[in-house]
Design an enzyme around this catalytic site. Structure first.
Site, PDB file in Angstrom:
ATOM      1  CE  LYS A 122      -3.601  -2.630  -0.142  1.00 55.61           C
ATOM      2  NZ  LYS A 122      -4.328  -3.283   0.942  1.00 55.61           N
TER       3      LYS A 122
HETATM    4  C1  LIG Z   1      -5.235  -4.360   1.466  1.00 56.88           C
HETATM    5  C2  LIG Z   1      -6.708  -4.277   1.493  1.00 56.88           C
HETATM    6  C3  LIG Z   1      -7.462  -4.539   2.645  1.00 56.88           C
HETATM    7  C4  LIG Z   1      -6.927  -5.194   3.894  1.00 56.88           C
HETATM    8  O1  LIG Z   1      -5.859  -4.643   4.453  1.00 56.88           O
HETATM    9  P1  LIG Z   1      -4.865  -5.483   5.394  1.00 56.88           P
HETATM   10  O2  LIG Z   1      -4.059  -4.387   5.994  1.00 56.88           O
HETATM   11  O3  LIG Z   1      -4.067  -6.372   4.500  1.00 56.88           O
HETATM   12  O4  LIG Z   1      -5.664  -6.224   6.372  1.00 56.88           O
HETATM   13  C5  LIG Z   1      -8.830  -4.288   2.611  1.00 56.88           C
HETATM   14  N1  LIG Z   1      -9.433  -3.855   1.504  1.00 56.88           N
HETATM   15  C6  LIG Z   1      -8.756  -3.653   0.368  1.00 56.88           C
HETATM   16  C7  LIG Z   1      -9.491  -3.170  -0.830  1.00 56.88           C
HETATM   17  C8  LIG Z   1      -7.376  -3.873   0.318  1.00 56.88           C
HETATM   18  O5  LIG Z   1      -6.720  -3.682  -0.826  1.00 56.88           O
END
Ligand SMILES: *Cc1c(COP(=O)(O)O)cnc(C)c1O
Length: 397
Positions: free
Chosen positions: A198
């Site tokens: 991210k």
């Molecule tokens: C990455 C992601 C999540 C979850 O995040 P984590 O930190 O991995 O638990 C939720 N929704 C979307 C759309 C994502 O891309």
């Protein structure tokens, strides 16, 4: 056919020697120093760095409150809980997302209702949202696919007319803007993820932002066993009251130090993502075999991923073959996503299946995620474009 045109899949020389991943974190010396300082200090968790990270984050996204969680998924669970979703409640969401967006509804006993996406933007189609409304609908939970902001004005208008709560899953959209308003302060609740692919990372981590103090307080309790006061506020008394349901979903000071330090470079990283997407766009706009990623005027795209769509009517190879050919060239393509309603668990437990969301299903069958992360060099970008050209020359009719 020249030598350099022989696919690596067929024994030719790959476009690059080492696999280029689709996403990768960027951690610099200042990040490492910030973490080391916390490790040498008094508070590894429940300390002041969490609050500093939350405050800085809230400012960046233009929200009054930010509450840190141990993952983006925990943040979604917190947001779903804070809105009071329970058995009998329906939550309208997109099928073209990571499982966690819908799973958080199941965690609370609610029912995810998948509305189809717009075939152009790949975000929730407001008309499909309207069609999915029932008297049981409690929440609309849109996700900004790839980092492209949804049409929140229309979604908010629908929500207002029915007195619904809006939770944005902005895991793809840290730094995105609608007009000059950043994603994060627009809806009742907005969630973010700090997974390494991210925009900023804490290893694992997440955040919920809101402008409502009552929601922020519910979120704080929920991540801390439902206890009404946190350790720092508690130093003069031993009393702890569990007043609501909760978990240990806290983010540690170690993680928060990394997140706070990572925030410094958010703008530079967003600019680099935008630059890379721009190059892709230029290269693919002229290729009839593919459709470049959608953009919207008067919005800032956060470019979490670059979703390319294959135009199957111009290709004699399917997505799987093209995917394998690109991997063999050492281009770490991926696919986002297999629609949530097509996963076995959802099919079996909720009776979902093919045909429910035709636009999402059709898009998902032709999507290919190209590598996109700030640490990519111009040569890396050129490798992706050249490998795609090579593979498409082979795959086209
Ligand atoms: C990455 C992601 C999540 C979850 O995040 P984590 O930190 O991995 O638990 C939720 N929704 C979307 C759309 C994502 O891309």
């Amino acid at each position: 056919m020249s030598d350099s045109d022989t696919l690596a899949l067929h024994g030719g020389r790959p476009v690059r020697e080492r696999m280029l991943p689709y996403g990768r974190q960027e951690v610099d010396e200042a990040d490492i120093q910030a973490v080391v300082e916390v490790l040498r200090g008094d508070w590894l968790t429940n300390g002041p760095t969490v609050a500093r990270f939350e405050q800085a984050f809230a400012e960046v996204v233009g929200a009054r409150f930010a509450v840190a969680f141990s993952s983006g998924t925990a943040a979604l669970h917190g947001a779903a809980y804070a809105t009071g979703i329970g058995p009998g409640d329906e939550v309208i969401t997109s099928p073209l997302t990571f499982l966690a967006s819908a799973n958080c509804i199941l965690y609370c006993g609610g029912r995810p209702v998948f509305a189809d996406v717009d075939s152009e933007t790949l975000n929730l189609d407001p008309a499909a949202v309207e069609a999915a409304l029932t008297p049981q609908t409690k929440v609309i939970l849109p996700i900004h696919f790839a980092g492209l902001p949804c049409d929140m004005e229309v979604i908010h208008a629908i929500a207002r007319s029915r007195n619904l709560t809006v939770i944005e899953d902005a895991a793809h959209a840290l730094g995105a803007r609608i007009g000059d308003r950043p994603v994060g302060g627009l809806s009742h609740l907005t969630t973010f993820s700090f997974h390494p692919v991210k925009h900023i990372t804490t290893g694992e981590g997440g955040m919920v932002t809101t402008n409502e103090q009552a929601l922020a307080e519910r979120l704080r309790r929920f991540r801390n066993h439902g206890i009404d006061r946190e350790v720092r506020q508690r130093q003069t008394t031993w009393i702890q009251d569990m007043v609501s349901f909760g978990f240990n979903y806290r983010l540690s000071d170690i993680h928060s130090a990394l997140g706070l330090s990572q925030l410094r470079r958010l703008d530079a990283r967003l600019k680099r993502r935008e630059e890379i997407a721009g190059r892709y766009h230029q290269a693919f706009a002229a290729m009839p075999e593919v459709t470049a990623a959608p953009t919207r005027r008067r919005t800032r795209h956060a470019w979490h991923i670059y979703p390319l769509r294959l135009n199957q009517d111009r290709l004699h190879q399917d997505r799987e073959a093209i995917f394998q050919a690109l991997r063999a060239e050492n281009i770490g393509v991926s696919v986002h996503y297999r629609p949530v309603h097509l996963h076995p668990y959802y099919r079996e437990r909720l009776g979902t299946g093919r045909g429910m969301c035709p636009a999402a299903e059709a898009a998902a069958d032709r999507l290919l995620t190209l590598p996109l992360f700030p640490g990519m060099t111009d040569d890396d970008v050129a490798d992706v474009i050249s490998a795609l050209g090579k593979v498409i020359r082979w795959a086209r009719k």
